[in-house]
Design a protein around this motif. Structure first.
Motif, PDB file in Angstrom:
ATOM      1  N   ALA A  47      -4.009  11.771   2.869  1.00 55.15           N
ATOM      2  CA  ALA A  47      -4.341  12.994   3.599  1.00 55.15           C
ATOM      3  C   ALA A  47      -4.282  12.774   5.104  1.00 55.15           C
ATOM      4  N   LEU A  48      -4.692  11.589   5.544  1.00 50.61           N
ATOM      5  CA  LEU A  48      -4.625  11.272   6.972  1.00 50.61           C
ATOM      6  C   LEU A  48      -3.194  11.012   7.419  1.00 50.61           C
ATOM      7  N   ASP A  49      -2.382  10.448   6.518  1.00 54.62           N
ATOM      8  CA  ASP A  49      -0.987  10.178   6.865  1.00 54.62           C
ATOM      9  C   ASP A  49      -0.204  11.449   7.067  1.00 54.62           C
ATOM     10  N   GLY A  50      -0.554  12.517   6.355  1.00 54.94           N
ATOM     11  CA  GLY A  50       0.253  13.720   6.384  1.00 54.94           C
ATOM     12  C   GLY A  50       1.255  13.695   5.255  1.00 54.94           C
ATOM     13  N   ALA A  51       2.038  14.719   5.179  1.00 49.80           N
ATOM     14  CA  ALA A  51       2.996  14.856   4.083  1.00 49.80           C
ATOM     15  C   ALA A  51       4.037  13.764   4.151  1.00 49.80           C
ATOM     16  N   GLY A  52       4.163  13.055   3.047  1.00 47.47           N
ATOM     17  CA  GLY A  52       5.223  12.058   2.941  1.00 47.47           C
ATOM     18  C   GLY A  52       4.887  10.733   3.549  1.00 47.47           C
ATOM     19  N   GLY A  53       3.830  10.657   4.350  1.00 42.82           N
ATOM     20  CA  GLY A  53       3.525   9.382   5.003  1.00 42.82           C
ATOM     21  C   GLY A  53       4.477   9.125   6.142  1.00 42.82           C
ATOM     22  N   SER A  54       3.978   8.537   7.219  1.00 39.57           N
ATOM     23  CA  SER A  54       4.819   8.310   8.388  1.00 39.57           C
ATOM     24  C   SER A  54       4.744   6.897   8.919  1.00 39.57           C
ATOM     25  N   GLY A  55       4.011   6.011   8.234  1.00 35.41           N
ATOM     26  CA  GLY A  55       3.869   4.657   8.736  1.00 35.41           C
ATOM     27  C   GLY A  55       5.122   3.836   8.516  1.00 35.41           C
ATOM     28  N   ALA A  56       5.209   2.703   9.245  1.00 30.14           N
ATOM     29  CA  ALA A  56       6.352   1.808   9.077  1.00 30.14           C
ATOM     30  C   ALA A  56       6.388   1.222   7.676  1.00 30.14           C
ATOM     31  N   GLY A  57       5.192   0.979   7.085  1.00 30.45           N
ATOM     32  CA  GLY A  57       5.162   0.459   5.725  1.00 30.45           C
ATOM     33  C   GLY A  57       5.775   1.426   4.743  1.00 30.45           C
ATOM     34  N   ALA A  58       5.502   2.735   4.921  1.00 30.52           N
ATOM     35  CA  ALA A  58       6.086   3.729   4.021  1.00 30.52           C
ATOM     36  C   ALA A  58       7.603   3.773   4.161  1.00 30.52           C
ATOM     37  N   ARG A  59       8.075   3.740   5.378  1.00 28.99           N
ATOM     38  CA  ARG A  59       9.534   3.782   5.571  1.00 28.99           C
ATOM     39  C   ARG A  59      10.187   2.537   4.991  1.00 28.99           C
ATOM     40  N   TYR A  60       9.538   1.380   5.126  1.00 29.80           N
ATOM     41  CA  TYR A  60      10.094   0.149   4.553  1.00 29.80           C
ATOM     42  C   TYR A  60      10.110   0.225   3.033  1.00 29.80           C
ATOM     43  N   ALA A  61       9.001   0.718   2.438  1.00 29.70           N
ATOM     44  CA  ALA A  61       8.926   0.802   0.987  1.00 29.70           C
ATOM     45  C   ALA A  61       9.990   1.733   0.437  1.00 29.70           C
ATOM     46  N   VAL A 117       0.838  -1.205   0.000  1.00 32.17           N
ATOM     47  CA  VAL A 117       0.000   0.000   0.000  1.00 32.17           C
ATOM     48  C   VAL A 117       0.869   1.249   0.000  1.00 32.17           C
ATOM     49  N   ALA A 118       1.943   1.241   0.784  1.00 34.47           N
ATOM     50  CA  ALA A 118       2.827   2.406   0.837  1.00 34.47           C
ATOM     51  C   ALA A 118       3.487   2.670  -0.506  1.00 34.47           C
ATOM     52  N   GLU A 119       3.829   1.606  -1.234  1.00 32.24           N
ATOM     53  CA  GLU A 119       4.425   1.783  -2.553  1.00 32.24           C
ATOM     54  C   GLU A 119       3.408   2.392  -3.525  1.00 32.24           C
ATOM     55  N   LYS A 120       2.147   1.975  -3.445  1.00 37.27           N
ATOM     56  CA  LYS A 120       1.116   2.573  -4.284  1.00 37.27           C
ATOM     57  C   LYS A 120       0.950   4.059  -3.964  1.00 37.27           C
ATOM     58  N   LYS A 121       0.954   4.409  -2.675  1.00 33.24           N
ATOM     59  CA  LYS A 121       0.842   5.818  -2.301  1.00 33.24           C
ATOM     60  C   LYS A 121       2.011   6.629  -2.833  1.00 33.24           C
ATOM     61  N   ARG A 122       3.198   6.039  -2.784  1.00 31.79           N
ATOM     62  CA  ARG A 122       4.382   6.751  -3.271  1.00 31.79           C
ATOM     63  C   ARG A 122       4.263   7.049  -4.762  1.00 31.79           C
ATOM     64  N   LYS A 123       3.760   6.064  -5.539  1.00 26.49           N
ATOM     65  CA  LYS A 123       3.610   6.268  -6.984  1.00 26.49           C
ATOM     66  C   LYS A 123       2.560   7.340  -7.275  1.00 26.49           C
ATOM     67  N   ILE A 124       1.437   7.315  -6.521  1.00 28.53           N
ATOM     68  CA  ILE A 124       0.402   8.324  -6.728  1.00 28.53           C
ATOM     69  C   ILE A 124       0.923   9.700  -6.365  1.00 28.53           C
ATOM     70  N   ARG A 125       1.644   9.817  -5.266  1.00 30.89           N
ATOM     71  CA  ARG A 125       2.188  11.101  -4.837  1.00 30.89           C
ATOM     72  C   ARG A 125       3.186  11.635  -5.864  1.00 30.89           C
TER      73      ARG A 125
END
Length: 254
Positions: free
Chosen positions: A83-97, A50-58
């Motif tokens: 929008a709920l994550d905030g700028a750049g995303g902050s979840g562990a999945g985003a950092r891993y991706a 999911v984090a990788e999909k968000k990164r591509k959309i962003r």
């Protein structure tokens, strides 16, 4: 005499029964921990996807390009999450991706909090040089114990190590009398890594080598910046307890 033999036999049966029950409980606990770990691992993989999909959309939105076709169906829901994550995303999945942190490593969650207890052993029928090398590895790693493997299978050795509270098992191997391999297995659920050794130099090969300090060493990690390098560094770092500030001993991982 007969009564004494009967009491002794009954005591032995109770002891054997307790040992079997203890082994069964340990096995059930191991199975439960493995299932929990695999469940968390599967959830982490979904979060990373999911984090990788968000990164591509962003990236598409910032560059003013159309959203990739395969993501358009989920774009609205993903944008709401972004929008709920905030700028750049902050979840562990985003950092891993993004490669900032390693994947979920519950096996190293207490790294630096609980002192490691390492079992050092060799392949079967080791040469005298491999035995000496195992002794030096044992001295190099604080709070470790050298164990004579004998004819035990590796699975039996790992089961015994779990029962006796070892956190890691190091198995050294050789070719034609020269140490050339090291397997590091973290307990109880892994990971297991194989390291190739080349040009191993023992302390007694060095003229006038002084005594080896027993202090916990400071670790110097260099040129291990890739994801695999960081993973290997974590596996090796877990073998050593946290050093004291006044320690003057250093181990380099290069």
């Amino acid at each position: 005499a007969g009564a004494a033999r009967g009491r002794r036999a009954a005591k032995e049966r109770r002891s054997a029964g307790e040992e079997v029950e203890g082994g069964s409980m340990a096995l059930r606990r191991q199975v439960r921990l493995r299932k929990e770990f695999l469940y968390r691992k599967a959830n982490e993989a979904k979060d990373a996807e999911v984090a990788e999909k968000k990164r591509k959309i962003r990236a598409a939105m910032e560059a003013g390009r159309p959203i990739p076709t395969e993501l358009r169906q989920d774009a609205v829901a993903l944008e709401r999450d972004m929008a709920l994550d905030g700028a750049g995303g902050s979840g562990a999945g985003a950092r891993y991706a993004e490669g900032v942190v390693a994947p979920l490593d519950d096996e190293y969650a207490d790294l630096g909090q609980t002192p490691p207890h390492v079992c050092v052993t060799t392949s079967r029928e080791p040469s005298s040089r491999l035995k000496q090398f195992a002794k030096e590895i044992k001295v190099t790693i604080p709070n470790s114990a050298a164990v004579n493997r004998g004819n035990h299978k590796l699975s039996e050795l790992l089961q015994a190590a779990r029962r006796h509270g070892f956190t890691d098992v190091v198995v050294l191997s050789e070719t034609r009398g020269e140490p050339d391999g090291m397997v590091v297995c973290h307990l109880p659920l892994g990971p297991t890594a194989y390291f190739t050794l080349s040009n191993a130099v023992l302390r007694h090969d060095i003229p006038e080598a002084g005594p080896l300090s027993q202090q916990a060493p400071h670790l110097v990690v260099h040129n291990m910046e890739s994801r695999v390098g960081k993973r290997a560094a974590t596996i090796l770092r877990a073998l050593f307890p946290p050093p004291k500030a006044e320690s003057r001993r250093v181990v380099s991982l290069v």
